[in-house]
Design an enzyme around this catalytic site. Structure first.
Site, PDB file in Angstrom:
ATOM      1  N   LYS A 199      21.078  38.834  47.484  1.00  0.00           N
ATOM      2  CA  LYS A 199      20.957  39.987  46.577  1.00  0.00           C
ATOM      3  C   LYS A 199      21.879  39.780  45.384  1.00  0.00           C
ATOM      4  O   LYS A 199      23.093  39.935  45.499  1.00  0.00           O
ATOM      5  CB  LYS A 199      21.348  41.292  47.271  1.00  0.00           C
ATOM      6  N   SER A 217      33.449  45.016  44.549  1.00  0.00           N
ATOM      7  CA  SER A 217      34.557  45.976  44.545  1.00  0.00           C
ATOM      8  C   SER A 217      35.146  46.183  45.936  1.00  0.00           C
ATOM      9  O   SER A 217      34.501  45.929  46.963  1.00  0.00           O
ATOM     10  CB  SER A 217      34.085  47.321  43.992  1.00  0.00           C
ATOM     11  N   ASN A 218      36.358  46.679  45.945  1.00  0.00           N
ATOM     12  CA  ASN A 218      37.074  46.920  47.185  1.00  0.00           C
ATOM     13  C   ASN A 218      36.370  47.973  48.043  1.00  0.00           C
ATOM     14  O   ASN A 218      36.219  47.795  49.261  1.00  0.00           O
ATOM     15  CB  ASN A 218      38.503  47.352  46.823  1.00  0.00           C
ATOM     16  N   GLY A 244      33.237  46.521  49.563  1.00  0.00           N
ATOM     17  CA  GLY A 244      33.631  45.512  50.564  1.00  0.00           C
ATOM     18  C   GLY A 244      34.079  46.162  51.867  1.00  0.00           C
ATOM     19  O   GLY A 244      33.702  45.727  52.960  1.00  0.00           O
ATOM     20  N   CYS A 258      37.859  38.502  38.367  1.00  0.00           N
ATOM     21  CA  CYS A 258      38.725  38.887  39.495  1.00  0.00           C
ATOM     22  C   CYS A 258      40.098  38.280  39.283  1.00  0.00           C
ATOM     23  O   CYS A 258      41.097  38.800  39.754  1.00  0.00           O
ATOM     24  CB  CYS A 258      38.174  38.347  40.800  1.00  0.00           C
TER      25      CYS A 258
HETATM   26  C1  UN1 Z   1      35.801  35.730  39.538  1.00  0.00           C
HETATM   27  O1  UN1 Z   1      36.301  36.306  38.591  1.00  0.00           O
HETATM   28  O2  UN1 Z   1      35.336  36.380  40.489  1.00  0.00           O
HETATM   29  O3  UN1 Z   1      39.125  31.037  38.388  1.00  0.00           O
HETATM   30  C2  UN1 Z   1      35.618  34.261  39.615  1.00  0.00           C
HETATM   31  C3  UN1 Z   1      38.329  31.560  37.612  1.00  0.00           C
HETATM   32  C4  UN1 Z   1      36.873  31.171  37.702  1.00  0.00           C
HETATM   33  C5  UN1 Z   1      36.180  32.014  38.726  1.00  0.00           C
HETATM   34  C6  UN1 Z   1      36.405  33.486  38.611  1.00  0.00           C
HETATM   35  N1  UN1 Z   1      36.778  29.792  38.040  1.00  0.00           N
HETATM   36  O4  UN1 Z   1      38.699  32.372  36.780  1.00  0.00           O
END
Ligand code: UN1
Length: 500
Positions: free
Chosen positions: A180, A234-235, A238, A289
């Site tokens: 998905k 998102s937390n 998850g 992230c």
């Molecule tokens: C993400 O933001 O979920 O290290 C992945 C990094 C990339 C991957 C990010 N190679 O910023």
């Protein structure tokens, strides 16, 4: 122009090697965040589509698992080559649906290409262990067995790279996949599905079901035949997945963001630190992230660092990422923009000092998209909400500290533990930091982004649940260890009993 790259008005699910309309047939528009134009319609699938995908996967997996792993890998080599040939097209489509600037889109597609060749190599490794048995004329080993059908749920911020981190190890290990993708960025999934098919992946080994998490994601959890869910997002989502899968004893791998910091010590190369902060805080408009959203700075450098960051922020060009001169693209959607905006109010109310940005950009071309000015707060206290909560936008907070020890403590004081970084020229601090920073990824003299695919990706505490994407560690998510004992003594030998 780039619009010509999208050949259809409506995307279809990809189930059992066929493009299919969703059973119920509803769609929602996919909006280019840089222009607010509709790119294509994406299906909002339901339980029936997930059930069909799961059945197709279950059937295909039985045969796929019997294909020798080096031959399974051959398909991934072809997938990697095709991604390489189509890199520019894929990158442009990625910029259009996600908004990240073209240079970064190319980088993300490259990450997927790297993952293809790396995981294809695993087809000739997939190592287990051989080890002595306790008894004579007996052989012991462990092998990796596929789990069966795996469910992957991928986010909009790295729609192709993260999909490759999850699907390629699953495929090479002999699983079949129900996938998905995020509804904001379905084009990457559509293109990758085409590549899988053209590369000769047998039908049913990868199935793409477009739709919302609340319907398609939930339906995946409820399918007994899906034995693993690998999720990035998102937390809240998850945690919900983990608790529901817990009830069903379903394996879950979660990656749920960060509150990553760059530490700037008093002996740092300041110019390098400034570059590292700007790139990791404002690249992808902070929607990684791994983005840097805190800068923990030694008191003695605070004033100079503030001034240098202000200077560099003023130089950032913000706009449509298809224009090569642009450095910072838009925010994914209106909801994202509102969230970022609300955190500016929070920061100001908490008493942080705004040094740059802090507003939605509405002038000229910016009025046509979701743009937010790169933002810098200073005098931030480590306990403020802007220093604790994930904002997922171009907002960075400067937190002054008095010592190395305090810097480490502040870094570790958040709920998340994905990535961290330290700028220092002191080798003792480097080694102490890599030991004491409580994150899954640590950088020395570089920003918080830029993980390479052959190393484990993930983090501690609220970032995940102990699993890792990419690297060899990804194979652990998609395989079961099987211990195999072969007794060639011709008699019944009893372990732990016939030892004398
Ligand atoms: C993400 O933001 O979920 O290290 C992945 C990094 C990339 C991957 C990010 N190679 O910023």
């Amino acid at each position: 122009m780039s619009h010509d790259l999208i050949k259809v008005e409506k995307l279809q699910n990809f189930i059992d090697g066929k493009l299919l309309e969703p059973e119920v047939g509803e769609h929602t528009p996919v909006i280019n965040p840089a222009t607010l134009e509709t790119l294509v319609q994406v299906p909002l699938s339901t339980n029936e589509d997930v059930a069909a995908a799961t059945q197709a996967a279950k059937k295909a997996q039985k045969t796929w698992a019997l294909v020798p792993a080096p031959q399974r890998a051959e398909v991934l080599y072809r997938v990697g080559s095709m991604m390489k040939e189509r890199k520019e097209t894929l990158s442009q489509l990625l910029t259009m649906e996600n908004g990240k600037v073209l240079e970064e889109a190319r980088g993300e597609v490259q990450e997927g290409i790297d993952m293809a060749f790396y995981m294809a190599g695993e087809g000739r490794r997939l190592f287990g262990q051989t080890t002595p048995a306790e008894l004579n004329d007996k052989f012991a080993m462990s092998v990796r067995a596929p789990v069966g059908v795996v469910g992957i749920i991928t986010p909009w911020n790295f729609p192709i790279a993260i999909a490759t981190w999850k699907s390629f190890p699953a495929i090479v290990a002999g699983n079949a996949v129900v996938w998905k993708p995020a509804t904001e960025t379905p084009l990457m999934a559509y293109e990758l599905a085409k590549i899988f098919e053209e590369a000769g992946l047998p039908k049913g080994v990868v199935n793409v079901v477009f739709g919302a998490g609340s319907t398609v994601g939930e339906a995946m959890i409820e399918q007994d035949d899906i034995r693993v869910i690998s999720f990035t997002g998102s937390n809240d989502v998850g945690r919900n997945i983990a608790s529901k899968c817990g009830q069903r004893l379903k394996k879950v791998s979660l990656e749920m963001g960060g509150k990553n910091a760059v530490i700037v010590m008093d002996d740092a190369d300041l110019s390098l630190a400034v570059e590292g902060i700007i790139w990791s805080a404002f690249g992808t408009s902070g929607q990684r992230c791994t983005a840097c959203s805190r800068v923990i700075v030694h008191d003695s450098l605070k004033g100079e660092l503030e001034a240098r960051l202000q200077q560099e922020i003023a130089k950032l060009t913000i706009g449509n990422g298809l224009d090569e001169s642009i450095k910072v693209g838009p925010i994914i959607n209106q909801g994202g923009l509102e969230k970022v905006k609300s955190y500016i109010e929070v920061g100001v109310q908490e008493g942080a000092k705004l040094l740059a940005g802090g507003y939605v950009l509405n002038d000229g071309e910016h009025a046509k998209g979701n743009y937010f000015a790169p933002t810098l707060f200073t005098n931030v206290d480590a306990n403020m909400r802007i220093a604790q909560e994930e904002i997922f936008g171009p907002v960075v907070s400067l937190i002054p500290v008095k010592s190395f020890e305090e810097a480490i403590e502040v870094n570790n004081s958040v709920e998340y533990g994905l990535s961290s970084s330290i700028f220092t020229r002191d080798v003792n601090k480097v080694f102490a930091a890599q030991r004491d920073l409580d994150t899954g990824i640590v950088y020395v003299n570089a920003g918080t982004t830029g993980a390479e695919i052959h190393l484990p990706f993930g983090g501690t505490k609220g970032t995940g649940n102990g699993h890792r994407d990419s690297g060899v560690a990804a194979l652990d998510v998609f395989t079961e260890w099987k211990a195999v004992y072969v007794d060639f003594s011709g008699k019944l030998q009893r372990a732990q009993i016939d030892v004398d």
